[in-house]
Design an enzyme around this catalytic site. Structure first.
Site, PDB file in Angstrom:
ATOM      1  N   TRP A  21     -37.606  -9.439  -5.323  1.00  0.00           N
ATOM      2  CA  TRP A  21     -36.138  -9.522  -5.360  1.00  0.00           C
ATOM      3  C   TRP A  21     -35.511  -8.401  -4.512  1.00  0.00           C
ATOM      4  O   TRP A  21     -34.683  -8.651  -3.630  1.00  0.00           O
ATOM      5  CB  TRP A  21     -35.654  -9.448  -6.817  1.00  0.00           C
ATOM      6  CG  TRP A  21     -34.158  -9.532  -6.991  1.00  0.00           C
ATOM      7  CD1 TRP A  21     -33.232  -9.938  -6.063  1.00  0.00           C
ATOM      8  CD2 TRP A  21     -33.425  -9.214  -8.183  1.00  0.00           C
ATOM      9  NE1 TRP A  21     -31.962  -9.893  -6.609  1.00  0.00           N
ATOM     10  CE2 TRP A  21     -32.050  -9.445  -7.897  1.00  0.00           C
ATOM     11  CE3 TRP A  21     -33.771  -8.758  -9.455  1.00  0.00           C
ATOM     12  CZ2 TRP A  21     -31.048  -9.228  -8.847  1.00  0.00           C
ATOM     13  CZ3 TRP A  21     -32.771  -8.546 -10.408  1.00  0.00           C
ATOM     14  CH2 TRP A  21     -31.426  -8.784 -10.101  1.00  0.00           C
ATOM     15  N   ASP A  51     -43.875 -12.878  -6.292  1.00  0.00           N
ATOM     16  CA  ASP A  51     -42.780 -13.664  -6.878  1.00  0.00           C
ATOM     17  C   ASP A  51     -41.524 -13.469  -6.042  1.00  0.00           C
ATOM     18  O   ASP A  51     -41.110 -12.332  -5.796  1.00  0.00           O
ATOM     19  CB  ASP A  51     -42.517 -13.204  -8.320  1.00  0.00           C
ATOM     20  CG  ASP A  51     -41.327 -13.930  -8.916  1.00  0.00           C
ATOM     21  OD1 ASP A  51     -41.464 -15.127  -9.226  1.00  0.00           O
ATOM     22  OD2 ASP A  51     -40.231 -13.317  -9.050  1.00  0.00           O
ATOM     23  N   TYR A  56     -32.898 -14.775  -3.082  1.00  0.00           N
ATOM     24  CA  TYR A  56     -33.033 -13.327  -2.807  1.00  0.00           C
ATOM     25  C   TYR A  56     -32.720 -13.060  -1.338  1.00  0.00           C
ATOM     26  O   TYR A  56     -33.558 -13.237  -0.460  1.00  0.00           O
ATOM     27  CB  TYR A  56     -34.436 -12.814  -3.145  1.00  0.00           C
ATOM     28  CG  TYR A  56     -34.826 -12.910  -4.612  1.00  0.00           C
ATOM     29  CD1 TYR A  56     -33.871 -13.106  -5.606  1.00  0.00           C
ATOM     30  CD2 TYR A  56     -36.157 -12.797  -5.006  1.00  0.00           C
ATOM     31  CE1 TYR A  56     -34.231 -13.205  -6.951  1.00  0.00           C
ATOM     32  CE2 TYR A  56     -36.528 -12.879  -6.345  1.00  0.00           C
ATOM     33  CZ  TYR A  56     -35.559 -13.095  -7.305  1.00  0.00           C
ATOM     34  OH  TYR A  56     -35.929 -13.186  -8.627  1.00  0.00           O
ATOM     35  N   HIS A 121     -35.043 -21.575 -11.754  1.00  0.00           N
ATOM     36  CA  HIS A 121     -34.589 -20.186 -11.776  1.00  0.00           C
ATOM     37  C   HIS A 121     -33.547 -19.931 -12.874  1.00  0.00           C
ATOM     38  O   HIS A 121     -32.345 -19.972 -12.625  1.00  0.00           O
ATOM     39  CB  HIS A 121     -34.003 -19.841 -10.403  1.00  0.00           C
ATOM     40  CG  HIS A 121     -33.933 -18.378 -10.126  1.00  0.00           C
ATOM     41  ND1 HIS A 121     -33.734 -17.879  -8.859  1.00  0.00           N
ATOM     42  CD2 HIS A 121     -34.056 -17.285 -10.928  1.00  0.00           C
ATOM     43  CE1 HIS A 121     -33.716 -16.548  -8.909  1.00  0.00           C
ATOM     44  NE2 HIS A 121     -33.895 -16.177 -10.159  1.00  0.00           N
ATOM     45  N   SER A 152     -38.533 -19.950 -14.956  1.00  0.00           N
ATOM     46  CA  SER A 152     -38.193 -18.568 -15.259  1.00  0.00           C
ATOM     47  C   SER A 152     -37.097 -18.676 -16.304  1.00  0.00           C
ATOM     48  O   SER A 152     -36.132 -19.415 -16.100  1.00  0.00           O
ATOM     49  CB  SER A 152     -37.691 -17.867 -13.998  1.00  0.00           C
ATOM     50  OG  SER A 152     -37.405 -16.524 -14.293  1.00  0.00           O
TER      51      SER A 152
HETATM   52  N1  LIG Z   1     -34.167 -14.537 -13.050  1.00  0.00           N
HETATM   53  C1  LIG Z   1     -35.342 -14.235 -12.570  1.00  0.00           C
HETATM   54  O1  LIG Z   1     -36.177 -15.092 -12.436  1.00  0.00           O
HETATM   55  C2  LIG Z   1     -35.646 -12.813 -12.206  1.00  0.00           C
HETATM   56  C3  LIG Z   1     -34.744 -11.804 -12.556  1.00  0.00           C
HETATM   57  C4  LIG Z   1     -35.095 -10.489 -12.321  1.00  0.00           C
HETATM   58  C5  LIG Z   1     -36.320 -10.204 -11.715  1.00  0.00           C
HETATM   59  N2  LIG Z   1     -37.154 -11.214 -11.344  1.00  0.00           N
HETATM   60  C6  LIG Z   1     -38.441 -10.933 -10.679  1.00  0.00           C
HETATM   61  O2  LIG Z   1     -39.084  -9.838 -11.320  1.00  0.00           O
HETATM   62  C7  LIG Z   1     -39.325  -8.807 -10.369  1.00  0.00           C
HETATM   63  C8  LIG Z   1     -39.299  -7.455 -11.054  1.00  0.00           C
HETATM   64  O3  LIG Z   1     -38.072  -7.195 -11.694  1.00  0.00           O
HETATM   65  P1  LIG Z   1     -36.974  -6.240 -11.055  1.00  0.00           P
HETATM   66  O4  LIG Z   1     -37.289  -6.037  -9.601  1.00  0.00           O
HETATM   67  O5  LIG Z   1     -35.667  -6.800 -11.423  1.00  0.00           O
HETATM   68  O6  LIG Z   1     -37.116  -4.900 -11.849  1.00  0.00           O
HETATM   69  P2  LIG Z   1     -38.269  -3.824 -12.073  1.00  0.00           P
HETATM   70  O7  LIG Z   1     -39.532  -4.296 -11.511  1.00  0.00           O
HETATM   71  O8  LIG Z   1     -38.216  -3.471 -13.508  1.00  0.00           O
HETATM   72  O9  LIG Z   1     -37.723  -2.570 -11.249  1.00  0.00           O
HETATM   73  C9  LIG Z   1     -37.900  -2.541  -9.863  1.00  0.00           C
HETATM   74  C10 LIG Z   1     -37.220  -1.327  -9.208  1.00  0.00           C
HETATM   75  O10 LIG Z   1     -37.677  -0.108  -9.760  1.00  0.00           O
HETATM   76  C11 LIG Z   1     -37.830   0.869  -8.728  1.00  0.00           C
HETATM   77  N3  LIG Z   1     -39.273   1.228  -8.723  1.00  0.00           N
HETATM   78  C12 LIG Z   1     -40.343   0.378  -8.723  1.00  0.00           C
HETATM   79  N4  LIG Z   1     -41.509   1.059  -8.774  1.00  0.00           N
HETATM   80  C13 LIG Z   1     -41.169   2.367  -8.804  1.00  0.00           C
HETATM   81  C14 LIG Z   1     -41.938   3.549  -8.886  1.00  0.00           C
HETATM   82  N5  LIG Z   1     -43.265   3.535  -8.948  1.00  0.00           N
HETATM   83  N6  LIG Z   1     -41.267   4.732  -8.908  1.00  0.00           N
HETATM   84  C15 LIG Z   1     -39.932   4.784  -8.856  1.00  0.00           C
HETATM   85  N7  LIG Z   1     -39.154   3.676  -8.798  1.00  0.00           N
HETATM   86  C16 LIG Z   1     -39.756   2.487  -8.772  1.00  0.00           C
HETATM   87  C17 LIG Z   1     -37.373   0.215  -7.428  1.00  0.00           C
HETATM   88  O11 LIG Z   1     -35.976   0.416  -7.214  1.00  0.00           O
HETATM   89  P3  LIG Z   1     -35.295   1.775  -6.693  1.00  0.00           P
HETATM   90  O12 LIG Z   1     -36.288   2.474  -5.813  1.00  0.00           O
HETATM   91  O13 LIG Z   1     -34.056   1.360  -5.995  1.00  0.00           O
HETATM   92  O14 LIG Z   1     -34.973   2.527  -7.954  1.00  0.00           O
HETATM   93  C18 LIG Z   1     -37.591  -1.247  -7.744  1.00  0.00           C
HETATM   94  O15 LIG Z   1     -36.801  -2.097  -6.978  1.00  0.00           O
HETATM   95  C19 LIG Z   1     -38.245  -9.048  -9.311  1.00  0.00           C
HETATM   96  O16 LIG Z   1     -38.521  -8.391  -8.092  1.00  0.00           O
HETATM   97  C20 LIG Z   1     -38.270 -10.534  -9.223  1.00  0.00           C
HETATM   98  O17 LIG Z   1     -39.372 -10.976  -8.460  1.00  0.00           O
HETATM   99  C21 LIG Z   1     -36.840 -12.507 -11.601  1.00  0.00           C
END
Ligand SMILES: NC(=O)c1ccc[n+]([C@@H]2O[C@H](COP(=O)([O-])OP(=O)(O)OC[C@H]3O[C@@H](n4cnc5c(N)ncnc54)[C@H](OP(=O)(O)O)[C@@H]3O)[C@@H](O)[C@H]2O)c1
Length: 327
Positions: A21, A51, A56, A121, A152
């Site tokens: 995303w 994913d 996105y 989605h 999802s």
């Molecule tokens: N409706 C849906 O279907 C839906 C909704 C949400 C998500 N998703 C999927 O789930 C995936 C994961 O969820 P998410 O991206 O929303 O949230 P997440 O994985 O909980 O958080 C990701 C963010 O945390 C930070 N980060 C990641 N690893 C890190 C590390 N080791 N150290 C420091 N910061 C770190 C980065 O942002 P910063 O560096 O900017 O802080 C990153 O973009 C998405 O990419 C997407 O593929 C799907």
């Protein structure tokens, strides 16, 4: 990196996979060069499942993955999503004409003749009461446009309903130290039905990396700014729906549980992998360093029963009242 079976697909996917995303949009500005470096690092670390979604960055994320696939010879399973480009986003919009058109766009963006896995989605709950939608997906499988499909979901009830459709292969759901309810009723049911579970928002939008504080600021085009209170989409997708200050306090309690040498992000991901029903966690990663740190969680030893109980206690004390009944 360790691998787990994804439902009944026959694919074995990396326990830590890649959430694409942030490299598409809605997380502040990202450069395609850095995003490609992050994607390449993921493959270097053994990731073989990505994913993404058509929405996105309106194809940007999908097109970056196409570039990655051109540069790499490893086998990579790409799960995309369809439905969120509907405006208004209604159950009626989930019809043959619209979904087929979305899938044609994803086929173009991903430069392929057949999509590996398409997830509806986060459709409105009503869609799960319309078997015709799942027949349409069966038709797209028969037509060779998609290999498998899943959903999802926002809510546990939607997940329970979705697995009643026999060809649903995967249910993506939010699951992390701040979102425990999926493990109660849904996980046993998913194991019974042999449905794969990609756990999304595993780091609670970065909150569970332990790097945020009261002074952290987010760009205007970062959902952690513009969707803090659910202004644009379900508030549960931003910081897992937990109030920012409450989350910061809970993170400080979790920090006390970290084994030596383990970062907060790695701890949060290893915690998710303690649940057998989960196929993989799909943390978003914008930079190679983040990706490498996250992938290392798969090789960590299991957390102790005492540590697992301590996380549950922190959840019950700080978080449960805010989220448990909502999703
Ligand atoms: N409706 C849906 O279907 C839906 C909704 C949400 C998500 N998703 C999927 O789930 C995936 C994961 O969820 P998410 O991206 O929303 O949230 P997440 O994985 O909980 O958080 C990701 C963010 O945390 C930070 N980060 C990641 N690893 C890190 C590390 N080791 N150290 C420091 N910061 C770190 C980065 O942002 P910063 O560096 O900017 O802080 C990153 O973009 C998405 O990419 C997407 O593929 C799907």
């Amino acid at each position: 990196m360790h691998y787990r079976e994804l439902g009944r697909t026959g694919w074995k996917v990396s326990e830590i996979s890649f959430g694409a995303w942030a490299i598409g949009g809605a997380w502040g500005s990202v450069s395609d060069t850095e995003s490609l470096a992050a994607l390449n690092k993921a493959i270097d670390c053994g990731v073989n499942f990505i994913d993404t979604a058509d929405v996105y960055g309106m194809g940007r994320s999908e097109r970056l993955i196409t570039q990655l696939k051109r540069d790499r010879k490893e086998e990579i399973v790409v799960a995309t999503k369809a439905g969120r480009r509907l405006s208004p986003h209604t159950a009626d919009g989930y019809n043959k004409a619209n979904i087929t058109a979305f899938i044609e766009d994803s086929l173009r963006n991903l430069s392929t003749s057949c999509l590996d896995l398409v997830q509806l989605h986060c459709p409105p709950t009503d869609v799960y009461y319309r078997p015709e939608m799942f027949s349409i997906l069966d038709g797209l499988v028969k037509a060779g446009k998609i290999r498998y499909y899943g959903v999802s979901v926002e809510r546990v009830e939607e997940a329970l309903k979705a697995v009643e459709f026999p060809n649903v292969q995967t249910v993506q759901i939010i699951f992390n130290c701040f979102r425990l309810r999926p493990s109660e009723l849904f996980f046993p049911r998913a194991i019974e039905k042999k449905v794969g579970i990609p756990a999304r928002v595993p780091l609670a939008s970065g909150m569970l990396t332990g790097k945020l504080n009261r002074d952290s600021r987010f760009a205007a085009d970062d959902h952690r700014n513009f969707n803090r209170h659910g202004q644009q989409f379900d508030v549960g997708e931003t910081f897992s729906g937990v109030d920012y200050d409450v989350a910061l306090a809970a993170v400080e309690e979790i920090r006390k549980l970290l084994p030596p040498g383990v970062s907060m992000s790695q701890f949060a991901l290893r915690w998710i992998l303690m649940f057998d029903a989960v196929t993989c966690a799909i943390p978003g990663g914008k930079r190679p360093g983040q990706v490498a740190e996250n992938c290392a969680a798969s090789d960590l030893p299991p957390l102790s029963p005492e540590t697992m109980a301590a996380v549950k206690t922190i959840y019950d004390k700080n978080i449960r009242d805010l989220v448990h009944a909502r999703w």
